[in-house]
Design a protein around this motif. Sequence first.
Motif, PDB file in Angstrom:
ATOM      1  N   GLY A  30       0.825  -1.210   0.000  1.00  0.00           N
ATOM      2  CA  GLY A  30       0.000   0.000   0.000  1.00  0.00           C
ATOM      3  C   GLY A  30       0.854   1.252   0.000  1.00  0.00           C
ATOM      4  N   ILE A  31       1.897   1.257   0.835  1.00  0.00           N
ATOM      5  CA  ILE A  31       2.757   2.442   0.894  1.00  0.00           C
ATOM      6  C   ILE A  31       3.473   2.636  -0.446  1.00  0.00           C
ATOM      7  N   LEU A  32       3.916   1.522  -1.067  1.00  0.00           N
ATOM      8  CA  LEU A  32       4.587   1.642  -2.367  1.00  0.00           C
ATOM      9  C   LEU A  32       3.616   2.166  -3.436  1.00  0.00           C
ATOM     10  N   TYR A  33       2.367   1.679  -3.392  1.00  0.00           N
ATOM     11  CA  TYR A  33       1.347   2.217  -4.303  1.00  0.00           C
ATOM     12  C   TYR A  33       1.221   3.727  -4.089  1.00  0.00           C
ATOM     13  N   GLY A  34       1.100   4.130  -2.827  1.00  0.00           N
ATOM     14  CA  GLY A  34       0.880   5.544  -2.513  1.00  0.00           C
ATOM     15  C   GLY A  34       2.048   6.395  -2.961  1.00  0.00           C
ATOM     16  N   ALA A  35       3.282   5.937  -2.651  1.00  0.00           N
ATOM     17  CA  ALA A  35       4.456   6.737  -2.996  1.00  0.00           C
ATOM     18  C   ALA A  35       4.583   6.867  -4.511  1.00  0.00           C
ATOM     19  N   PRO A  86      -4.382   4.402  -8.579  1.00  0.00           N
ATOM     20  CA  PRO A  86      -3.455   3.807  -7.601  1.00  0.00           C
ATOM     21  C   PRO A  86      -3.483   4.482  -6.234  1.00  0.00           C
ATOM     22  N   LEU A  87      -3.884   5.768  -6.168  1.00  0.00           N
ATOM     23  CA  LEU A  87      -4.028   6.359  -4.836  1.00  0.00           C
ATOM     24  C   LEU A  87      -5.168   5.664  -4.094  1.00  0.00           C
ATOM     25  N   SER A 114       0.517  -7.089  -8.815  1.00  0.00           N
ATOM     26  CA  SER A 114      -0.273  -5.941  -9.289  1.00  0.00           C
ATOM     27  C   SER A 114       0.513  -4.653  -9.133  1.00  0.00           C
ATOM     28  N   LEU A 115       1.137  -4.503  -7.954  1.00  0.00           N
ATOM     29  CA  LEU A 115       1.907  -3.282  -7.707  1.00  0.00           C
ATOM     30  C   LEU A 115       3.001  -3.107  -8.746  1.00  0.00           C
ATOM     31  N   ALA A 405      -6.077  10.694   3.304  1.00  0.00           N
ATOM     32  CA  ALA A 405      -4.661  10.766   3.665  1.00  0.00           C
ATOM     33  C   ALA A 405      -4.494  11.353   5.063  1.00  0.00           C
ATOM     34  N   TYR A 406      -5.220  12.443   5.361  1.00  0.00           N
ATOM     35  CA  TYR A 406      -5.109  13.050   6.698  1.00  0.00           C
ATOM     36  C   TYR A 406      -5.682  12.121   7.768  1.00  0.00           C
ATOM     37  N   TYR A 407      -6.757  11.423   7.401  1.00  0.00           N
ATOM     38  CA  TYR A 407      -7.454  10.565   8.366  1.00  0.00           C
ATOM     39  C   TYR A 407      -6.593   9.354   8.720  1.00  0.00           C
ATOM     40  N   TRP A 408      -5.995   8.730   7.707  1.00  0.00           N
ATOM     41  CA  TRP A 408      -5.332   7.454   7.930  1.00  0.00           C
ATOM     42  C   TRP A 408      -3.810   7.557   8.076  1.00  0.00           C
ATOM     43  N   TRP A 409      -3.230   8.740   7.773  1.00  0.00           N
ATOM     44  CA  TRP A 409      -1.786   8.910   7.913  1.00  0.00           C
ATOM     45  C   TRP A 409      -1.272   8.420   9.267  1.00  0.00           C
TER      46      TRP A 409
END
Lengths: 617, 203
Positions: A30-35, A86-87, A114-115, A405-409
């Motif tokens: 998930g973090i790699l997808y986000g970045a 992807p986000l 998938s990533l 992003a703010y909620y789950w960061w």
Amino acid sequence: MTTTTLDQAHPAKRSTLVEWLTTVDHKKIGILYGASAFIFFLLGGIEALIIRTQLMGPNGTLVSPEFYNQLFTMHGTTMIFLGVMPLSAMFFNFFIPLLIGARDVAFPRLNAMSLWVFLLGGLFMNASFLLNAAPNGGWFGYAPLSSRQYSPGLNMDFWVIGLQILGIASLAAGVNFFTTILNMRARGMTLMRMPMFVWSTLITQVLVLLSFPIITVALIMLMVDRTFGASFFSVGGGGDPLLWQHLFWLFGHPEVYILILPAFGIVSEILPVFSRKPLFGYSAMVFSMAFIAFLGFGVWSHHMFATGMGPLADTFFSLATMLIAVPTGVKIFNWIGTTWGGSLQLRTPMLFALGFIAMFIIGGLSGVMHSVAPADLQQTDTYFVVAHFHYVLFGGSIFALTAGAYYWWPKMFGTMLSESIGKVHFWLMLAGFNLTFFPMHFAGLLGMPRRIYAYPAGLGFEVYNMMATAGAFLLAISILVFMYNMWVSARRGEPAPADPWGGATLEWSIPSPPQEWNFTDEPIVTDRDDLWAQKRAAGVRTLPEPALSDGKGIHLPGPSWWPLIVAIGILIFFIGFMVPHTYAFPFGPITIAGFLLTTVGIFKWAYEPPDANATHH
Amino acid sequence: MSSTLAHDDAHAAHHTSLPVDNRKLAIWTFIGSECLFFATLISTYLIYKDTHAKGPGPKDIFEVPLVTAGTAVLLFSSFFVVMALNGAQEGNRKKLLGWLGATIMCGLFFLGMQVYEFNHFYHLGLGYTTNLFGTSFYTLTGFHGTHVAIGTLWLMTVFKDALKGRMPPAKALNLELAALYWHFVDVVWIIIFPVVYLMSLRS
């Protein structure tokens, strides 16, 4: 103490790079997808800024018409396939297992594949800029413009093959998350107890599974036309270019719901928590989302009113499109109903969620205007359409994703984002967004066409374009503020407790960030908003901070190289179709090499022992 | 540690929300998605089947008897793979290997028929890009053939495992997954056969 246990557990300590390249942990993926998606998002944003600078005044000369075509094509393609999708996938990956009380997704290695396929596909498509051959036929690739005759260069090959690669990533993820949500829920979590984000993800995956095969076939046909001289979409050989439009929008319209439904889900998680009230009309929310998805397959031709389909088709697609406003309206009223009479806490995630509702309503209203076929004929291919879809995609999806992003960061990284910087971010983004896109409504109604690299003076477009350009830079500043906030949080952010917001869902019952195995004890769910039920039963506002565990006896799948290797094989396989060859056989040496690598990778993967390189606890 | 296709064995014991294995649910999901893949190809064929200003059209070249034989073989193979699965579940190695071998032979026969047919059509003047009927016909049946080839390869993999004694009844699901895919490929042909071949017999 926990760290020591973990270190001993690793038979051979892997380097950090190897650990990330071979990871099958849904949180790391998930973090790699986000970045990666955030970097692509910035690229798409830079493309937008160049576009806006070019259009700042009449007769702009910053870029050539050819490069302008590449910019708007790549801006659209990037934002849709490499940004918003992807986000959303970042949140699917990190949070779906946590929200349903699972230790991972159903197929961790498929998830890693998938990533990597997504990342390699995105890099491949952007590599076209290095050859000065970025796609230049629009994000919809209309035939016959996208045919070899009118797009002779490699540009549209990059687009066709890039999208084909990205489609594989989406389909694999679709199968994975559909299975995960249906089959990996914690005991007691019935379908109608699932958090709304899980519902929105499930319905999104259904849309992916049913719409991506259509674009896959359409892209195959376009590739065959371009590479082997067939004529699926060329009039010369008896083909019909309109078939491309039908197939593209049969995919393309569900695609816009693939972009917005996750946003609906995120907002439906945030509003109840910051209103201190359960979501209003839970089942109506579920069914309206399912209804939107269903109708989404029956409205594709409203993108094609200008092609002259005749009064019967126009009427049908007009009415079907208007019908979508009903379930969407149900959702908006339910969100407002959720906040009504609540004890509102205007923290940053809540501000973005409320901003989402307001902006999405504006975008929705102009959408209803488009559904009226005669009006749409006036609006087609003008900036009015550009204004409309930015209100739903930026004002809708991006506002909601930022809220998420703010909620789950805090859960993802274990530190809080700054509230004060977050509020600056919100107000700058809201102002910049409206300054950019609201004037486009007027420019469009005055007749300013889309996808033009310059416009003459004296038509009344100047002031609106100047405002839009100023707004775009304001938006860019707001994104810089967001990046500064992330940097501050990473450097010296306040450590996040397990449950910083008083959450209702299972992810807030475990430490921030979660341990590798997520849940030390598999949760048993007894209620919708289960964590609130637990808190009520215990008579507390916040449950005690969960203890870290050593994870003894928990089995986790081991890391694997094969997902990455298969992804590389798939990339090479498709690149082979870009190389022109003179012989009749459709597969060149590069394609065959890629095919062999993929096949070997799949077999090695299938026969990899379950505990290869596994961490034993 | 013996290598095995059932790499998720360790998780199989885990609780699942629906009374179905993860992998089986995933295959069903994938099949649902594939329906749209073939629906798009078949629709395109129907749109273009009469577009053959140059070169032969469907009525000029289709030879229904040969394809009928291929169709029958493919249909029987679906029955054979059910028998093989039954053998796998009973732990009857002979039954498993016999029926599975027969299924694989059927797949290979079908592929051979298709290679012969494509070659034959090519010599009758229908190249891949001769006309749109040809392009959409070869694309549709070619992708179906690719699916048959993948299915055959998958069944051969299971056959190899069974031959080496790595297919105890507990792992019968490995064959069941391949069999589900095989049935789907078969069902797609049941649509293609009348729509492409039999419909061309009408005036």
